[in-house]
Design a protein around this motif. Sequence first.
Motif, PDB file in Angstrom:
ATOM      1  N   LEU A   8       0.845  -1.154  -0.065  1.00  0.00           N
ATOM      2  CA  LEU A   8       0.030   0.011  -0.206  1.00  0.00           C
ATOM      3  C   LEU A   8       0.894   1.151   0.202  1.00  0.00           C
ATOM      4  O   LEU A   8       1.837   1.401   0.788  1.00  0.00           O
ATOM      5  N   ILE A   9       0.730   2.064  -1.110  1.00  0.00           N
ATOM      6  CA  ILE A   9       1.390   3.501  -1.097  1.00  0.00           C
ATOM      7  C   ILE A   9       0.400   4.460  -1.210  1.00  0.00           C
ATOM      8  O   ILE A   9      -0.651   4.652  -2.003  1.00  0.00           O
ATOM      9  N   VAL A  10       0.456   5.673  -0.310  1.00  0.00           N
ATOM     10  CA  VAL A  10      -0.422   6.766  -0.391  1.00  0.00           C
ATOM     11  C   VAL A  10       0.544   7.927  -1.092  1.00  0.00           C
ATOM     12  O   VAL A  10       1.518   8.385  -0.318  1.00  0.00           O
ATOM     13  N   CYS A  11       0.029   8.548  -2.176  1.00  0.00           N
ATOM     14  CA  CYS A  11       0.999   9.711  -2.730  1.00  0.00           C
ATOM     15  C   CYS A  11       0.170  10.867  -2.857  1.00  0.00           C
ATOM     16  O   CYS A  11      -1.283  10.882  -2.914  1.00  0.00           O
ATOM     17  N   ASN A  12       0.621  11.992  -2.873  1.00  0.00           N
ATOM     18  CA  ASN A  12      -0.045  13.111  -3.198  1.00  0.00           C
ATOM     19  C   ASN A  12      -0.281  13.400  -4.679  1.00  0.00           C
ATOM     20  O   ASN A  12       0.128  12.492  -5.343  1.00  0.00           O
ATOM     21  N   ARG A  13      -0.725  14.446  -5.089  1.00  0.00           N
ATOM     22  CA  ARG A  13      -1.295  14.297  -6.447  1.00  0.00           C
ATOM     23  C   ARG A  13      -0.060  14.686  -7.348  1.00  0.00           C
ATOM     24  O   ARG A  13      -0.308  14.682  -8.444  1.00  0.00           O
ATOM     25  N   HIS A  14       0.977  14.818  -6.927  1.00  0.00           N
ATOM     26  CA  HIS A  14       2.425  14.973  -7.649  1.00  0.00           C
ATOM     27  C   HIS A  14       2.945  13.806  -7.774  1.00  0.00           C
ATOM     28  O   HIS A  14       4.150  13.741  -8.388  1.00  0.00           O
ATOM     29  N   GLY A  15       2.736  12.633  -7.072  1.00  0.00           N
ATOM     30  CA  GLY A  15       3.237  11.401  -7.126  1.00  0.00           C
ATOM     31  C   GLY A  15       4.435  11.218  -5.709  1.00  0.00           C
ATOM     32  O   GLY A  15       5.343  10.372  -6.220  1.00  0.00           O
ATOM     33  N   THR A  16       4.520  12.119  -4.995  1.00  0.00           N
ATOM     34  CA  THR A  16       5.185  12.157  -3.852  1.00  0.00           C
ATOM     35  C   THR A  16       4.612  11.020  -2.773  1.00  0.00           C
ATOM     36  O   THR A  16       3.366  11.189  -2.298  1.00  0.00           O
ATOM     37  N   ILE A  17       5.349  10.195  -2.346  1.00  0.00           N
ATOM     38  CA  ILE A  17       5.255   9.047  -1.219  1.00  0.00           C
ATOM     39  C   ILE A  17       4.752  10.002   0.097  1.00  0.00           C
ATOM     40  O   ILE A  17       5.595  10.623   0.442  1.00  0.00           O
ATOM     41  N   THR A  21     -14.318  17.529  -0.301  1.00  0.00           N
ATOM     42  CA  THR A  21     -15.267  18.484  -1.492  1.00  0.00           C
ATOM     43  C   THR A  21     -15.154  17.955  -2.695  1.00  0.00           C
ATOM     44  O   THR A  21     -15.525  18.526  -3.537  1.00  0.00           O
ATOM     45  N   GLY A  22     -14.348  16.766  -2.755  1.00  0.00           N
ATOM     46  CA  GLY A  22     -14.353  16.115  -4.191  1.00  0.00           C
ATOM     47  C   GLY A  22     -13.306  16.521  -5.021  1.00  0.00           C
ATOM     48  O   GLY A  22     -13.006  16.172  -6.294  1.00  0.00           O
ATOM     49  N   LYS A  23     -12.333  17.348  -4.468  1.00  0.00           N
ATOM     50  CA  LYS A  23     -10.871  17.717  -5.021  1.00  0.00           C
ATOM     51  C   LYS A  23      -9.758  16.533  -4.970  1.00  0.00           C
ATOM     52  O   LYS A  23      -9.742  15.759  -3.901  1.00  0.00           O
ATOM     53  N   LEU A  24      -9.186  16.506  -5.901  1.00  0.00           N
ATOM     54  CA  LEU A  24      -8.076  15.262  -6.283  1.00  0.00           C
ATOM     55  C   LEU A  24      -7.015  15.852  -5.104  1.00  0.00           C
ATOM     56  O   LEU A  24      -6.344  16.799  -5.294  1.00  0.00           O
ATOM     57  N   VAL A  25      -6.775  15.093  -4.206  1.00  0.00           N
ATOM     58  CA  VAL A  25      -5.541  15.094  -3.133  1.00  0.00           C
ATOM     59  C   VAL A  25      -4.457  14.117  -3.363  1.00  0.00           C
ATOM     60  O   VAL A  25      -3.440  14.638  -2.899  1.00  0.00           O
ATOM     61  N   GLY A  26      -4.515  13.082  -4.421  1.00  0.00           N
ATOM     62  CA  GLY A  26      -3.581  12.267  -4.449  1.00  0.00           C
ATOM     63  C   GLY A  26      -3.886  11.014  -4.944  1.00  0.00           C
ATOM     64  O   GLY A  26      -5.139  10.844  -5.502  1.00  0.00           O
ATOM     65  N   MET A  27      -3.307  10.064  -4.899  1.00  0.00           N
ATOM     66  CA  MET A  27      -3.415   8.504  -5.253  1.00  0.00           C
ATOM     67  C   MET A  27      -3.251   7.522  -4.271  1.00  0.00           C
ATOM     68  O   MET A  27      -2.275   7.573  -3.491  1.00  0.00           O
ATOM     69  N   VAL A  28      -4.035   6.580  -4.253  1.00  0.00           N
ATOM     70  CA  VAL A  28      -3.798   5.146  -3.422  1.00  0.00           C
ATOM     71  C   VAL A  28      -3.338   4.131  -4.408  1.00  0.00           C
ATOM     72  O   VAL A  28      -3.881   3.648  -5.240  1.00  0.00           O
ATOM     73  N   VAL A  29      -2.158   3.493  -4.104  1.00  0.00           N
ATOM     74  CA  VAL A  29      -1.451   2.182  -4.974  1.00  0.00           C
ATOM     75  C   VAL A  29      -1.343   1.335  -4.096  1.00  0.00           C
ATOM     76  O   VAL A  29      -0.888   1.272  -3.064  1.00  0.00           O
ATOM     77  N   THR A  30      -2.105   0.196  -4.416  1.00  0.00           N
ATOM     78  CA  THR A  30      -2.039  -1.118  -3.851  1.00  0.00           C
ATOM     79  C   THR A  30      -1.667  -2.017  -5.034  1.00  0.00           C
ATOM     80  O   THR A  30      -1.742  -1.889  -6.178  1.00  0.00           O
ATOM     81  N   GLY A  31      -0.905  -3.110  -4.478  1.00  0.00           N
ATOM     82  CA  GLY A  31      -0.355  -4.157  -5.522  1.00  0.00           C
ATOM     83  C   GLY A  31      -0.093  -5.491  -4.687  1.00  0.00           C
ATOM     84  O   GLY A  31       0.038  -5.760  -3.568  1.00  0.00           O
ATOM     85  N   ARG A  32       0.316  -6.481  -5.582  1.00  0.00           N
ATOM     86  CA  ARG A  32       0.578  -7.930  -4.983  1.00  0.00           C
ATOM     87  C   ARG A  32       1.616  -8.367  -5.664  1.00  0.00           C
ATOM     88  O   ARG A  32       1.548  -8.355  -7.097  1.00  0.00           O
ATOM     89  N   SER A  44      -0.040  11.761 -14.545  1.00  0.00           N
ATOM     90  CA  SER A  44       0.275  13.046 -15.679  1.00  0.00           C
ATOM     91  C   SER A  44      -1.161  13.764 -15.923  1.00  0.00           C
ATOM     92  O   SER A  44      -1.037  14.785 -16.529  1.00  0.00           O
ATOM     93  N   ALA A  45      -2.255  13.005 -15.923  1.00  0.00           N
ATOM     94  CA  ALA A  45      -3.406  13.744 -16.200  1.00  0.00           C
ATOM     95  C   ALA A  45      -3.889  14.704 -15.111  1.00  0.00           C
ATOM     96  O   ALA A  45      -3.661  14.488 -14.023  1.00  0.00           O
ATOM     97  N   ALA A  46      -4.801  15.543 -15.594  1.00  0.00           N
ATOM     98  CA  ALA A  46      -5.559  16.606 -14.531  1.00  0.00           C
ATOM     99  C   ALA A  46      -6.289  15.852 -13.614  1.00  0.00           C
ATOM    100  O   ALA A  46      -6.351  16.094 -12.530  1.00  0.00           O
ATOM    101  N   ARG A  47      -6.900  15.017 -14.042  1.00  0.00           N
ATOM    102  CA  ARG A  47      -7.817  13.931 -13.367  1.00  0.00           C
ATOM    103  C   ARG A  47      -7.464  12.534 -13.607  1.00  0.00           C
ATOM    104  O   ARG A  47      -8.252  11.935 -14.446  1.00  0.00           O
ATOM    105  N   PRO A  48      -6.712  12.188 -13.072  1.00  0.00           N
ATOM    106  CA  PRO A  48      -6.183  10.573 -13.364  1.00  0.00           C
ATOM    107  C   PRO A  48      -7.405   9.613 -13.014  1.00  0.00           C
ATOM    108  O   PRO A  48      -8.100   9.806 -12.352  1.00  0.00           O
ATOM    109  N   ALA A  49      -7.350   8.792 -14.064  1.00  0.00           N
ATOM    110  CA  ALA A  49      -8.241   7.736 -13.909  1.00  0.00           C
ATOM    111  C   ALA A  49      -7.794   6.400 -13.105  1.00  0.00           C
ATOM    112  O   ALA A  49      -6.466   6.325 -12.947  1.00  0.00           O
TER     113      ALA A  49
END
Length: 463
Positions: free
Chosen positions: A83-92, A168-179, A133-138
């Motif tokens: 489990l990796i939690v990153c901000n919207r710039h890709g920083t861990i 408020t629905g604003k993008l603050v980062g990404m959650v990366v999970t893996g196996r 890379s995208a403004a609203r990553p999928a």
Amino acid sequence: MAGTDPPPVRRLRRPLRDPESLADTQSGLDEVGETVWVEVIRKMDEVYNDLLQYEVVLEQKNAALEDSQQFIESVLASMSDILIVCNRHGTIQEVNDSLRRCIGQDESELRGRPLADLFADDGSRQRARDFFSAARPAAVQDCELLISGRDGSPLPVSLNCTPRLSGTGKLVGMVVTGRPVGELRRAYHALRQAHEDLKRTQQQLVQAEKMASLGRLVAGVAHELNNPISFVLGNVLAFRRYAARLQTYIEAVHSDHCQSSPEVDRLRQELRIDRIMADLEPLLDGMTEGGERTRDIVDGLKRFSAIDRSVDEPFNLADVVARAVRWVTRAGPSSFQVRVDLPAELPVTGSSGQMQQVLMNLVLNARDATCGCRAPLLEITALVADGTVSLHLADNGPGIEPANLSRLFDPFFTTKPVGQGTGLGLSISYGIVERHGGRLEASNRPQGGALFILSLPLAQSMP
């Protein structure tokens, strides 16, 4: 304006009262002050009670928050997935214990680093950057990338990436999970390999049973062929004696001392008696040679298919080599050449039939290994030293894969396609050589090709 005096200030004066009025006023003020203080004290009690209630509620919420935090930490610590939690710039920002165990780094070393730094190759790093890379990553599902493992080796992982939103629905980062999929893939590969080995072993056992049945059949056929071959050879010898007598008679009839009639001379020319008599000897020689070769083949079949119960009989190893080479070369392509450079006598003790089986298998393997060469060649030489003879069988084929050298003599191991090899030949040969007190080794020659060394103790009569 300038020079104008300011208007006079009027001062208010408190009206003068008599002493009784002053006393009544002071008494009223005392009664009002006591009422106010009572009200203030009551309000303070209410506020204090509210504070106590708020403190109790706050302590309950703090306890619930601590329990929730401990529960979440225990869940994250026990997760097998990374489990990796990153901000919207890709920083861990946060990681769990599973990731730390995989890559062998502490959380303090990982926090604040770009997510792409965790991956092992440029392609994986670029793919990780594309997550942000995208403004609203999928969301990304089952993206297999290579992460740098604990020892620096690439570790394949299947990643899922999900956007993390604020209240408020604003993008603050990404959650990366893996196996990690390496262990699962290796287990699946091992299972598939075991299944293939099982199928190949089953087919090899069926083929081995066929070969055993064929050996018993060949033994019976060889025994039955002995009688007609003996008849043929016996009749050829008798016919050779008869031919010599007929030759003597014909020469006597047509000699100068015996006058032959013109009719006899005409028949002699018409029937080509002279040519027949001239061809008779070569024909008889060919029939004799064919019969003797057939007899040798039958004898070899009997030796090959017979069950050897005794392994302490002396025999000449050079003869066994010559017989094995003759058998294989006759049944194989004419382009396959075998050069044999051996002493005339190599006396050893054991079973000549079993040793012929070993040598035939080695020669057959060399023939199959060199089938793709322009000039397939097998060279057989011998080295006699310290009471041991070492046969060197060197071919000019592609050689043996280094990974297969350690498994070459394992039962059912073969590099040939299914149906073309049982994987038992070298294993059986290895056991036969060991029972004879020798050893069988395989290696690759520096100039290319495979080298098999068959070492056997010489018989005691060998100087």
